[in-house]
Design a protein around this motif. Structure first.
Motif, mmCIF file in Angstrom:
data_model
loop_
_atom_site.group_PDB
_atom_site.id
_atom_site.type_symbol
_atom_site.label_atom_id
_atom_site.label_comp_id
_atom_site.label_asym_id
_atom_site.label_seq_id
_atom_site.Cartn_x
_atom_site.Cartn_y
_atom_site.Cartn_z
ATOM 1 N N ARG A 269 -7.448 45.067 80.946
ATOM 2 C CA ARG A 269 -7.086 45.642 79.657
ATOM 3 C C ARG A 269 -8.365 45.618 78.800
ATOM 4 N NH1 ARG A 269 -1.961 46.322 77.729
ATOM 5 N NH2 ARG A 269 -1.100 44.864 79.262
ATOM 6 N N TRP A 270 -9.167 46.662 78.940
ATOM 7 C CA TRP A 270 -10.511 46.635 78.374
ATOM 8 C C TRP A 270 -10.501 46.547 76.844
ATOM 9 C CZ3 TRP A 270 -14.166 45.026 81.203
ATOM 10 C CH2 TRP A 270 -14.268 45.374 82.552
ATOM 11 N N GLU A 271 -9.467 47.085 76.216
ATOM 12 C CA GLU A 271 -9.438 47.001 74.758
ATOM 13 C C GLU A 271 -9.352 45.548 74.293
ATOM 14 O OE1 GLU A 271 -5.143 47.758 76.092
ATOM 15 O OE2 GLU A 271 -7.182 48.339 76.677
ATOM 16 N N ARG A 272 -8.646 44.707 75.079
ATOM 17 C CA ARG A 272 -8.560 43.280 74.751
ATOM 18 C C ARG A 272 -9.918 42.599 74.948
ATOM 19 N NH1 ARG A 272 -6.847 39.501 71.503
ATOM 20 N NH2 ARG A 272 -6.387 37.512 72.532
ATOM 21 N N HIS A 273 -10.604 42.950 76.017
ATOM 22 C CA HIS A 273 -11.936 42.387 76.254
ATOM 23 C C HIS A 273 -12.891 42.758 75.116
ATOM 24 C CE1 HIS A 273 -11.554 40.842 80.436
ATOM 25 N NE2 HIS A 273 -10.559 41.722 80.499
ATOM 26 N N ARG A 274 -12.788 44.002 74.633
ATOM 27 C CA ARG A 274 -13.650 44.433 73.522
ATOM 28 C C ARG A 274 -13.384 43.604 72.263
ATOM 29 N NH1 ARG A 274 -13.000 49.687 75.769
ATOM 30 N NH2 ARG A 274 -15.041 50.652 76.242
ATOM 31 N N GLN A 275 -12.092 43.326 72.019
ATOM 32 C CA GLN A 275 -11.743 42.546 70.836
ATOM 33 C C GLN A 275 -12.397 41.169 70.859
ATOM 34 O OE1 GLN A 275 -7.474 42.460 70.893
ATOM 35 N NE2 GLN A 275 -7.254 44.638 70.390
ATOM 36 N N GLU A 276 -12.636 40.641 72.058
ATOM 37 C CA GLU A 276 -13.246 39.316 72.210
ATOM 38 C C GLU A 276 -14.734 39.411 72.502
ATOM 39 O OE1 GLU A 276 -11.068 37.191 75.182
ATOM 40 O OE2 GLU A 276 -9.249 37.072 73.968
ATOM 41 N N GLN A 277 -15.337 40.584 72.268
ATOM 42 C CA GLN A 277 -16.759 40.804 72.557
ATOM 43 C C GLN A 277 -17.089 40.460 74.010
ATOM 44 O OE1 GLN A 277 -16.093 38.913 69.358
ATOM 45 N NE2 GLN A 277 -15.831 41.047 68.725
ATOM 46 N N PHE A 278 -16.125 40.749 74.895
ATOM 47 C CA PHE A 278 -16.317 40.564 76.339
ATOM 48 C C PHE A 278 -16.675 39.110 76.669
ATOM 49 C CE2 PHE A 278 -17.288 45.022 75.434
ATOM 50 C CZ PHE A 278 -16.415 45.660 76.317
ATOM 51 N N ALA A 279 -16.049 38.168 75.963
ATOM 52 C CA ALA A 279 -16.391 36.748 76.129
ATOM 53 C C ALA A 279 -16.134 36.263 77.553
ATOM 54 C CB ALA A 279 -15.588 35.906 75.135
ATOM 55 N N TRP A 280 -15.026 36.715 78.171
ATOM 56 C CA TRP A 280 -14.716 36.290 79.544
ATOM 57 C C TRP A 280 -15.810 36.746 80.496
ATOM 58 C CZ3 TRP A 280 -13.613 38.735 84.236
ATOM 59 C CH2 TRP A 280 -12.980 37.955 85.206
#
Length: 513
Positions: A269-280
């Protein structure tokens, strides 16, 4: 970046393929000897496959964790040297060489690692216990979830997390806290396994670096559904309310398969990753680069667009292209790694958009010589069409060995290879190794099976075939001084030897003249 910006070469061999009496290659003495072989052959790179704990089918590309190491690779001999096991514990374990015996190794290694974990807890030195505490604290962000995940899998007899009781499946806080209390001994065991794995691997990596060998690791783009990563962070993946995938990864129908390939990995879910600045992804890359010097990033196309298949479909036919994160992800990764030390796996049907992203990032792609002779002089894998910014291979872990490939070639295709080589007969696989080493590609790599040389009996993997893969192993004595010498001579001839060695050899050659 690639080593020193110079021409270099290396060998592809996964640690499970190393020889030894215990049923599977490991991080013990044979791994250190292989580093010595590479250094003596004047190589610069050792390429490996992913090091994660394998799940179904023992595939390195289907791991239980994107962060943890594979305990099957732990050297029991080194644990005996540390005092966690007795030498007598290893007596009588010997197995037939030449094949990876996963079904044998899993239960006996689990039994001995369990004993080692108990002894470590009771009798390890203060220094080692302090090192263990530092390791656990430093890596708690992934280690604690992984240890609990594995402890629960063991409690539920290996069943996937989707089949656990609902409070645990949905990670309810009270259920997780109770599980940690009930499974404290098991948690210690799984923490200990990771501690000794990374202790051994990082020692081996440091030794390789001291010998002038850099490790080229492998970073799969997708994560297995039955993994701690999906269980612990379901919000990062396309799952429904029951935490089942709604879409899964694969590739569309093509010349090789009328129904495509359905890999089954859940999509990000790339939009979620973007929200976290790709922290994972930041954490994942940081930890992988702490283990390796460079990384091959698998299925690079998926970062531009990936084939999304409805999860209920048995084939890939009804999939469609979904956009990936593109340059956004890599811009975030560059904050801590300005010069991304990555190789893009850009094989297959690649679009201009994928090429643009690869080139904008300055990443080398992959060129496979076994794919180079079937479509005339414009084939992008032919050496005369290459630029220096690529990594050329004779073949990969997914191909037949070069000798096996050559033996199956017929008619016009065989004539095309011979014509390109300028020969009436072939000395395979060495002719293809020479072609790779002579090319303008900055880095040239071949599987160890090509150096030996082996036929199809040395093949590592058949893509799309669920069983019978990953079983090949090197036999004792197969690495000879003659093959080492021949590889070293070829490496020097085409300017790929390490700089210091090249200078010494050139001076010696001058004296000889």
């Amino acid at each position: 970046m690639l080593p020193e910006g110079r021409r270099a070469s290396g060998i592809l061999l996964h640690p499970t393929c190393l020889p030894g009496p215990f049923g599977l290659g490991d991080l013990g003495r044979e791994a250190w000897r292989f580093v010595d072989f590479l250094a003596g052959a004047e190589q610069t790179l050792w390429q490996i496959l992913p090091l994660g704990p394998t799940g179904y089918g023992h595939s390195p590309y289907s791991a239980l964790s994107a962060f943890a190491g594979n305990p099957l690779l732990v050297s029991l001999e080194r644990l005996a040297e540390e005092g966690d096991l007795d030498v007598e514990d290893l007596a009588g374990i010997g197995r037939e060489e030449g094949r990876a015996d996963f079904d044998f190794v899993e239960p006996y290694k689990a039994r001995l690692l369990s004993k080692a974990a108990r002894r470590f807890q009771a009798a390890a030195s203060a220094r080692r216990k302090a090192d263990f505490e530092v390791f656990c604290e430093k890596h708690a962000n992934w280690l604690e979830d992984f240890a609990l995940f594995c402890a629960l899998r063991r409690q539920f007899e290996g069943r996937s997390w989707q089949q656990w009781p609902e409070p645990l499946r949905y990670r309810q806080a009270e259920a997780l806290a109770q599980a940690r209390r009930d499974l404290s001994d098991s948690l210690h065991y799984f923490r200990y396994m990771q501690f000794v794995f990374f202790d051994q691997w990082l020692a081996l990596r440091n030794y390789a670096n001291q010998q002038g060998i850099r490790i080229l690791g492998d970073l799969p783009i997708f994560i297995a559904f039955d993994s701690v990563d999906v269980w612990a962070r379901p919000d990062l993946f396309h799952l429904d309310a029951q935490r089942q995938p709604t879409v899964v990864a694969g590739v569309p129908p093509d010349y090789f398969s009328a129904t495509g390939q359905r890999w089954g990995n859940p999509l990000y879910r790339w939009e979620r990753h973007r929200q976290e600045q790709f922290a994972w992804w930041q954490t994942r890359l940081d930890w992988n680069l702490a283990q390796c010097d460079l990384l091959r990033i698998d299925h690079f196309r998926g970062f531009v667009e990936c084939w999304a298949i409805p999860a209920g479909d048995p084939t890939a036919v009804n999939g469609h292209w979904w956009p990936g994160p593109g340059e956004d992800l890599f811009s975030a990764l560059r904050h801590r790694h300005p010069h991304l030390p990555l190789v893009a796996e850009d094989l297959g049907v690649i679009t201009p958009e994928v090429e643009h992203l690869r080139d904008a990032l300055g990443l080398p792609g992959m060129k496979i010589l076994q794919f180079a002779f079937d479509s005339g002089p414009d084939n992008p894998y032919l050496p005369h069409n290459l630029t220096s910014r690529c990594v050329i291979y004779t073949g990969t872990h997914d191909n037949d060995t070069t000798l096996g490939w050559w033996r199956q070639l017929e008619g016009n295709l065989r004539d095309e290879v011979l014509g390109y080589l300028g020969r009436n007969d072939a000395d395979m696989p060495w002719d293809l190794i020479r072609l790779a080493w002579a090319s303008v590609a900055r880095v040239a790599i071949c599987p160890l099976q090509d150096v030996l040389p082996l036929g199809t009996e040395g093949r590592m993997n058949h893509p799309g075939q669920p069983d019978g893969n990953w079983g090949w192993r090197l036999r004792p004595g197969e690495l000879t001084a003659n093959s080492q010498r021949r590889l070293a001579q070829l490496t020097r001839r085409y300017g790929r030897a390490p700089k210091k060695l090249q200078t010494v050899r050139d001076a010696a050659d001058s004296r000889d003249r």
